[in-house]
Design a protein around this motif. Structure first.
Motif, short mmCIF file in Angstrom:
data_model
loop_
_atom_site.label_atom_id
_atom_site.label_comp_id
_atom_site.label_asym_id
_atom_site.label_seq_id
_atom_site.Cartn_x
_atom_site.Cartn_y
_atom_site.Cartn_z
N PHE A 29 -100.40 51.74 42.12
CA PHE A 29 -99.29 51.30 41.29
C PHE A 29 -98.61 52.55 40.72
O PHE A 29 -99.28 53.43 40.18
CB PHE A 29 -99.77 50.41 40.14
N ASN A 110 -90.83 50.67 39.46
CA ASN A 110 -92.23 50.33 39.69
C ASN A 110 -92.44 50.10 41.18
O ASN A 110 -91.56 49.60 41.86
CB ASN A 110 -92.60 49.05 38.94
N THR A 140 -99.24 43.57 38.50
CA THR A 140 -99.12 44.74 37.63
C THR A 140 -99.98 44.58 36.38
O THR A 140 -100.69 45.50 35.97
CB THR A 140 -97.65 44.98 37.22
#
Length: 155
Positions: A29, A110, A140
């Motif tokens: 991530f 992101n 997330t």
């Protein structure tokens, strides 16, 4: 004769090491908001281990510096994978509501990246909103929880 045996043993060791299965599986991530002074770059990587306990290492880098190394269960990791695999990039596009677009102010960029052997999945998103990015938001949130962070840290 001893040198011949040594060469054979060395070759056998070399071959056994090269044949060992290389774990090329991970979830990564990435978050960055250029609006934040000095940036707030965050990278969280989840890497499954090959041990019998089937735990997953969570590596955290904040602003390019190594921050922490934690562990989560393989079940938590698998739940994140299932969510990532169900996300379609098109679902993350801003939705029209009554002739106007909805958006997220200063949300940063992101991305989620999942790799397992020859399979790869990359998902990109600008901003993050529970209403607009349901599955991406959920994945997330679980990744941040694994790193002992909260979604508010990047919203």
């Amino acid at each position: 004769m001893k040198s011949f045996s040594l060469i054979i043993c060395s070759l056998a060791l070399l071959i056994s090491c090269s044949v060992k299965h290389f774990n090329s599986e991970f979830i990564e991530f990435n978050h960055m908001n250029a609006v934040v002074i000095e940036g707030d770059k965050l990278i969280i990587t989840l890497i499954p281990t090959d041990n019998k306990r089937k735990s997953v290492r969570v590596k955290i880098f904040i602003k390019g510096e190594y921050f922490d190394n934690k562990r989560v269960s393989y079940e938590q990791y698998q739940k994140i994978i299932n969510i990532i695999l169900s996300i379609k990039q098109e679902e993350l596009e801003l939705q029209k509501k009554q002739n106007h677009l909805s958006g997220v102010l200063d949300g940063g960029s992101n991305s989620l990246y999942f790799k397992k052997d020859n399979m790869e999945k990359k998902i990109y998103n600008y901003g993050i909103s529970k209403d607009n990015h349901k599955k991406f938001y959920e994945a997330t949130e679980l990744i941040l929880k694994a790193a002992n962070l909260e979604i508010n840290d990047i919203e």
